[in-house]
Design an enzyme around this catalytic site. Structure first.
Site, mmCIF file in Angstrom:
data_model
loop_
_atom_site.group_PDB
_atom_site.id
_atom_site.type_symbol
_atom_site.label_atom_id
_atom_site.label_comp_id
_atom_site.label_asym_id
_atom_site.label_seq_id
_atom_site.Cartn_x
_atom_site.Cartn_y
_atom_site.Cartn_z
ATOM 1 N N PHE A 181 3.477 -6.054 -12.778
ATOM 2 C CA PHE A 181 4.243 -6.210 -11.544
ATOM 3 C C PHE A 181 5.661 -5.681 -11.702
ATOM 4 O O PHE A 181 6.362 -6.032 -12.653
ATOM 5 C CB PHE A 181 4.262 -7.680 -11.120
ATOM 6 C CG PHE A 181 4.689 -7.859 -9.695
ATOM 7 C CD1 PHE A 181 3.787 -7.648 -8.653
ATOM 8 C CD2 PHE A 181 5.991 -8.210 -9.384
ATOM 9 C CE1 PHE A 181 4.187 -7.780 -7.326
ATOM 10 C CE2 PHE A 181 6.395 -8.347 -8.061
ATOM 11 C CZ PHE A 181 5.495 -8.136 -7.034
ATOM 12 N N ASP A 219 -1.618 0.388 -5.611
ATOM 13 C CA ASP A 219 -2.168 -0.551 -6.592
ATOM 14 C C ASP A 219 -3.695 -0.493 -6.471
ATOM 15 O O ASP A 219 -4.313 0.434 -6.985
ATOM 16 C CB ASP A 219 -1.570 -1.930 -6.250
ATOM 17 C CG ASP A 219 -1.865 -3.006 -7.272
ATOM 18 O OD1 ASP A 219 -3.042 -3.246 -7.549
ATOM 19 O OD2 ASP A 219 -0.918 -3.625 -7.790
ATOM 20 N N GLU A 230 4.473 6.413 0.368
ATOM 21 C CA GLU A 230 4.272 5.044 -0.126
ATOM 22 C C GLU A 230 5.160 4.764 -1.332
ATOM 23 O O GLU A 230 5.484 5.673 -2.090
ATOM 24 C CB GLU A 230 2.805 4.857 -0.544
ATOM 25 C CG GLU A 230 1.909 4.290 0.536
ATOM 26 C CD GLU A 230 2.121 2.785 0.737
ATOM 27 O OE1 GLU A 230 3.163 2.244 0.346
ATOM 28 O OE2 GLU A 230 1.209 2.157 1.309
ATOM 29 N N ASP A 231 5.522 3.505 -1.507
ATOM 30 C CA ASP A 231 6.257 3.105 -2.700
ATOM 31 C C ASP A 231 5.321 2.982 -3.899
ATOM 32 O O ASP A 231 5.609 3.454 -4.982
ATOM 33 C CB ASP A 231 7.011 1.790 -2.466
ATOM 34 C CG ASP A 231 6.114 0.674 -1.929
ATOM 35 O OD1 ASP A 231 4.960 0.962 -1.526
ATOM 36 O OD2 ASP A 231 6.557 -0.484 -1.909
ATOM 37 N N ARG A 277 14.392 -5.692 -3.528
ATOM 38 C CA ARG A 277 14.256 -4.361 -2.912
ATOM 39 C C ARG A 277 15.496 -3.494 -3.079
ATOM 40 O O ARG A 277 15.414 -2.282 -3.119
ATOM 41 C CB ARG A 277 14.000 -4.485 -1.402
ATOM 42 C CG ARG A 277 12.655 -5.042 -1.036
ATOM 43 C CD ARG A 277 12.364 -4.765 0.439
ATOM 44 N NE ARG A 277 11.332 -5.633 0.977
ATOM 45 C CZ ARG A 277 10.038 -5.432 0.833
ATOM 46 N NH1 ARG A 277 9.598 -4.403 0.133
ATOM 47 N NH2 ARG A 277 9.164 -6.262 1.363
HETATM 48 P P1 IMP Z 1 -2.594 -2.090 -2.764
HETATM 49 O O1 IMP Z 1 -3.217 -3.046 -3.763
HETATM 50 O O2 IMP Z 1 -2.686 -0.661 -3.235
HETATM 51 O O3 IMP Z 1 -3.180 -2.288 -1.400
HETATM 52 O O4 IMP Z 1 -1.063 -2.453 -2.687
HETATM 53 C C1 IMP Z 1 -0.641 -3.344 -1.711
HETATM 54 C C2 IMP Z 1 0.823 -3.572 -1.673
HETATM 55 O O5 IMP Z 1 1.110 -4.512 -2.695
HETATM 56 C C3 IMP Z 1 1.771 -2.435 -1.941
HETATM 57 O O6 IMP Z 1 2.050 -1.641 -0.813
HETATM 58 C C4 IMP Z 1 3.009 -3.199 -2.351
HETATM 59 O O7 IMP Z 1 3.700 -3.646 -1.210
HETATM 60 C C5 IMP Z 1 2.417 -4.357 -3.085
HETATM 61 N N1 IMP Z 1 2.452 -4.176 -4.548
HETATM 62 C C6 IMP Z 1 1.476 -3.770 -5.368
HETATM 63 N N2 IMP Z 1 1.875 -3.752 -6.644
HETATM 64 C C7 IMP Z 1 3.178 -4.172 -6.613
HETATM 65 C C8 IMP Z 1 4.167 -4.356 -7.635
HETATM 66 O O8 IMP Z 1 3.963 -4.151 -8.838
HETATM 67 N N3 IMP Z 1 5.378 -4.792 -7.201
HETATM 68 C C9 IMP Z 1 5.673 -5.019 -5.892
HETATM 69 N N4 IMP Z 1 4.766 -4.856 -4.917
HETATM 70 C C10 IMP Z 1 3.529 -4.426 -5.281
HETATM 71 MG MG MG Z 2 4.194 -0.999 0.342
#
Ligand code: IMP
Ligand code: MG
Length: 179
Positions: free
Chosen positions: A155, A106, A102-103, A168
């Site tokens: 963010f 969050d 994963e990148d 990206r």
């Molecule tokens: P989750 O809240 O862990 O489900 O994250 C969902 C998705 O939100 C991640 O896979 C990213 O694609 C996107 N995301 C969350 N935080 C960031 C950020 O700081 N920058 C860009 N994308 C984010």
């Molecule tokens: Mg992602």
């Protein structure tokens, strides 16, 4: 101060590419030690993890399959809610060690969806490696085995991560500037 503008937002340099590269090397070394001898399938979660995964895989000293998956959204015809489906698994995961790449993690809700979707494939075990992790935002309990950088709940863009589709391809990671 190095900044980039995307749409209405301004971002400042946060993690330079040299630091990312060093961290990716560290992670690859750790993974190469820990996962030696296992039957590995790396599942790269698109789109965001493409750049991280590309660098990580090149540094990995292990035989491994690499495949790409995506959580695709579609409007359910019956239910009003959004349903997400995991697409792209054409590897056999049964009794394998699956490493989710994963990148960023969050809230962890995406990770939770991925884990649920992988269950029926009966992997032996699932490991998670994420370049970035926002511990203050995390709402789930699943252990993130390997984390590159723990970052505050701000963010970020770059190195695979986007803001509304852009950013990206930046080689560094940038964080949003509050006005
Ligand atoms: P989750 O809240 O862990 O489900 O994250 C969902 C998705 O939100 C991640 O896979 C990213 O694609 C996107 N995301 C969350 N935080 C960031 C950020 O700081 N920058 C860009 N994308 C984010
Ligand atoms: Mg992602």
């Amino acid at each position: 101060m190095e900044t980039v503008s995307i749409h209405d937002k301004k971002f400042r340099l946060y993690i330079p590419s040299e630091d990312i590269d060093q961290k990716v090397s560290d992670l690859a070394l750790q993974l190469s030690k820990d996962l030696k001898g296992k039957e590995l399938v790396f599942l790269v979660v698109l789109n965001g993890a493409f750049m991280f995964a590309s660098d990580l895989m090149k540094k990995l000293k292990l035989p491994a399959r690499v495949s790409f998956v995506k959580l695709a959204s579609y409007e359910g015809s019956q239910s009003s809610g959004q349903v997400r489906e995991l697409i792209g698994i054409n590897e056999i995961l049964k009794d394998k060690t699956v490493v989710l790449v994963e990148d960023i993690i969050d809230s962890g809700n995406t990770l939770d969806e991925l884990l649920q979707a992988l269950k029926p494939h009966e992997p032996k075990e699932i490991r998670v490696v994420s370049l970035l992790f926002k511990p203050d935002a995390y709402e789930q309990s699943f252990r993130i085995d390997y984390t590159g950088f723990r970052i505050p709940n701000d963010f970020v863009v770059g190195y695979g991560l986007d803001y509304d589709g852009f950013g990206r391809n930046l080689k560094d990671i940038f964080t949003v500037v509050e006005f």
